[in-house]
Design an enzyme around this catalytic site. Sequence first.
Site, PDB file in Angstrom:
ATOM      1  N   MET A  91       0.825  -1.199   0.000  1.00  0.00           N
ATOM      2  CA  MET A  91       0.000   0.000   0.000  1.00  0.00           C
ATOM      3  C   MET A  91       0.863   1.255   0.000  1.00  0.00           C
ATOM      4  O   MET A  91       0.541   2.252  -0.660  1.00  0.00           O
ATOM      5  CB  MET A  91      -0.913  -0.009   1.242  1.00  0.00           C
ATOM      6  CG  MET A  91      -1.989   1.056   1.210  1.00  0.00           C
ATOM      7  SD  MET A  91      -3.173   0.760  -0.115  1.00  0.00           S
ATOM      8  CE  MET A  91      -3.662   2.430  -0.466  1.00  0.00           C
ATOM      9  N   THR A 142      -6.559   0.077   9.841  1.00  0.00           N
ATOM     10  CA  THR A 142      -7.709  -0.576  10.464  1.00  0.00           C
ATOM     11  C   THR A 142      -7.240  -1.435  11.636  1.00  0.00           C
ATOM     12  O   THR A 142      -6.051  -1.654  11.825  1.00  0.00           O
ATOM     13  CB  THR A 142      -8.466  -1.453   9.451  1.00  0.00           C
ATOM     14  OG1 THR A 142      -7.585  -2.489   8.980  1.00  0.00           O
ATOM     15  CG2 THR A 142      -8.938  -0.630   8.267  1.00  0.00           C
ATOM     16  N   ALA A 158     -10.440   7.245   8.266  1.00  0.00           N
ATOM     17  CA  ALA A 158     -11.466   6.460   7.590  1.00  0.00           C
ATOM     18  C   ALA A 158     -10.942   5.054   7.356  1.00  0.00           C
ATOM     19  O   ALA A 158      -9.778   4.871   6.986  1.00  0.00           O
ATOM     20  CB  ALA A 158     -11.851   7.103   6.258  1.00  0.00           C
ATOM     21  N   HIS A 167      -9.924 -11.208   2.389  1.00  0.00           N
ATOM     22  CA  HIS A 167      -8.689 -10.486   2.098  1.00  0.00           C
ATOM     23  C   HIS A 167      -7.532 -11.474   1.896  1.00  0.00           C
ATOM     24  O   HIS A 167      -7.661 -12.670   2.157  1.00  0.00           O
ATOM     25  CB  HIS A 167      -8.345  -9.512   3.228  1.00  0.00           C
ATOM     26  CG  HIS A 167      -9.145  -8.239   3.195  1.00  0.00           C
ATOM     27  ND1 HIS A 167     -10.417  -8.166   3.707  1.00  0.00           N
ATOM     28  CD2 HIS A 167      -8.862  -7.004   2.700  1.00  0.00           C
ATOM     29  CE1 HIS A 167     -10.885  -6.930   3.547  1.00  0.00           C
ATOM     30  NE2 HIS A 167      -9.961  -6.211   2.929  1.00  0.00           N
ATOM     31  N   LYS A 227      -3.097 -10.218   5.642  1.00  0.00           N
ATOM     32  CA  LYS A 227      -3.840  -9.288   6.513  1.00  0.00           C
ATOM     33  C   LYS A 227      -3.909  -9.866   7.922  1.00  0.00           C
ATOM     34  O   LYS A 227      -4.262 -11.043   8.111  1.00  0.00           O
ATOM     35  CB  LYS A 227      -5.248  -9.037   5.962  1.00  0.00           C
ATOM     36  CG  LYS A 227      -5.999  -7.932   6.711  1.00  0.00           C
ATOM     37  CD  LYS A 227      -7.252  -7.518   5.971  1.00  0.00           C
ATOM     38  CE  LYS A 227      -8.020  -6.426   6.721  1.00  0.00           C
ATOM     39  NZ  LYS A 227      -7.225  -5.200   6.891  1.00  0.00           N
ATOM     40  N   GLY A 247     -11.437  -3.492   8.826  1.00  0.00           N
ATOM     41  CA  GLY A 247     -12.005  -2.210   9.253  1.00  0.00           C
ATOM     42  C   GLY A 247     -13.200  -1.807   8.419  1.00  0.00           C
ATOM     43  O   GLY A 247     -14.161  -1.214   8.928  1.00  0.00           O
TER      44      GLY A 247
END
Length: 494
Positions: free
Chosen positions: A19, A105, A127, A160, A164, A170
């Site tokens: 990411m 998350t 968020a 996922h 993860k 999240g």
Amino acid sequence: MSQLMGQLNIAVAGAGGRMGRMLVEAVQDADDLRLSGALGIAGSDGLGQDAAAFLGKPAGVLVTSDLAEGLKGADVLIDFTRPEGTLKHLEYCAAHGVKLVIGTTGFDDAGRAAIAAAAEKTAIVFAPNMSVGVNVTLKLLELAAKSLATGYDIEIIEAHHRHKVDAPSGTALKMGEVIADALGRDLKECAVYGREGVTGERDPSTIGFATVRGGDIIGDHTVLFAGTGERIEISHKSSSRAGYAQGLAACRALPGQPQDGPVRHVRRAGAERLTTAMEHFSFATYWERGDAISHAVAWLLLAMSLTSWFFILSKGLMAWRVRRSAGVVRRFWDAPTLQDGVAVVAAGDPEGIYLALASQGTVRVAPGPASLGSAVSPAEQMTRLLRDAIHRSTVRLESGLTLLASIASTAPFVGLLGTVWGIYHALAAVSSTGPVQIDRIAGPVGEALIMTGVGLMVAIPAVLAYNGFNRVNRLTLSELDAFAHDLHAYLTKN
């Protein structure tokens, strides 16, 4: 924070991860953003290397585990890492005024509380998912939950990749929160995370969660509304992390950035907008975001307010003293001689409103050099003296009222000018970052409306004071007219 040619300086946490690299690439592709720092975990691969080397175009920014070095000169830190790392970054950013966009998350209640506390010191957008598609899905889920409130069992299934570490995701939890809020429930009390063994019949008030981990699944989320004879599924499936990198839009909309003009709030469905309390519909926000015209309007309203209150207080004291002196007219006529009557008025009329008339009784109208004034009879000369005395008293009584009336009539329009100017800039700023929606402009428009309220706050006291003083003056002038008539009759009786 320093900025280069209007660019926003961005630091990326976890710059060596999947990411993180996506975010680095997005920053490098944006004309209005500049990569100023890259953070990585101590001992991780890529530490000490150029953060954009994988793109074939080095950025001149090395990945470091030193927060002070990685955040040096940064305006915003984008953090899509893990809770423990994000909370460490959060503490440093709050202490040094660096703004944050958090997409991490897996936070527990204590972690969320820490984010809320940090938002009292620096601007934060938090968020669980920055994807536009996911946030649209959240709005659809809110509508579906309200429409299918009874007779439908709700299950959330998320999948996922194998790497993860938190479950449920999240985004799945946010979906559960949106649904629970729409149904008037508390997710902590109605959530069921997995089932095993003899569970008994399903409680229709619960919201179930199921988790899948495997392969390289970017992120799939499905909410199942299962009724009798039908099932409704609302799904979002990610085939790339590019959608999650839209946290860059949140960077541009964070308070204090030149690109957003007076825009102060990030407004995405499902986003937790955490900013300091003073950044919500406050005059401080209006002032910070305002330009020269906005500041001029504010200063003008302040000057008008101070001026009007000066006259309100001074004229109010004068009006009170004048009304207390009204009884001197009766005491004047009770005096044994004219000189005694004048002395009584002088002692009881500190403002000299009635004394200006009474003192004319001691003036002797005598023949003088030939002039227009002496061409009339002594009675007419006395009439002129009394009329002049009333005029002087009237001028004193009405001094400042024209200014009060001007402030009362113009202050609302001055405030309205500030509001219109602020709304214009808010719309211009929001439209430059995407479609203009009512929820995105609510914050800045609310701030701009403050100036209309200030204008009314300046005008209302001035209007009330003007009307009150006029009434007192009319009463006083009618008494002066009567006193002048009686005085004229007494002084010209012979």
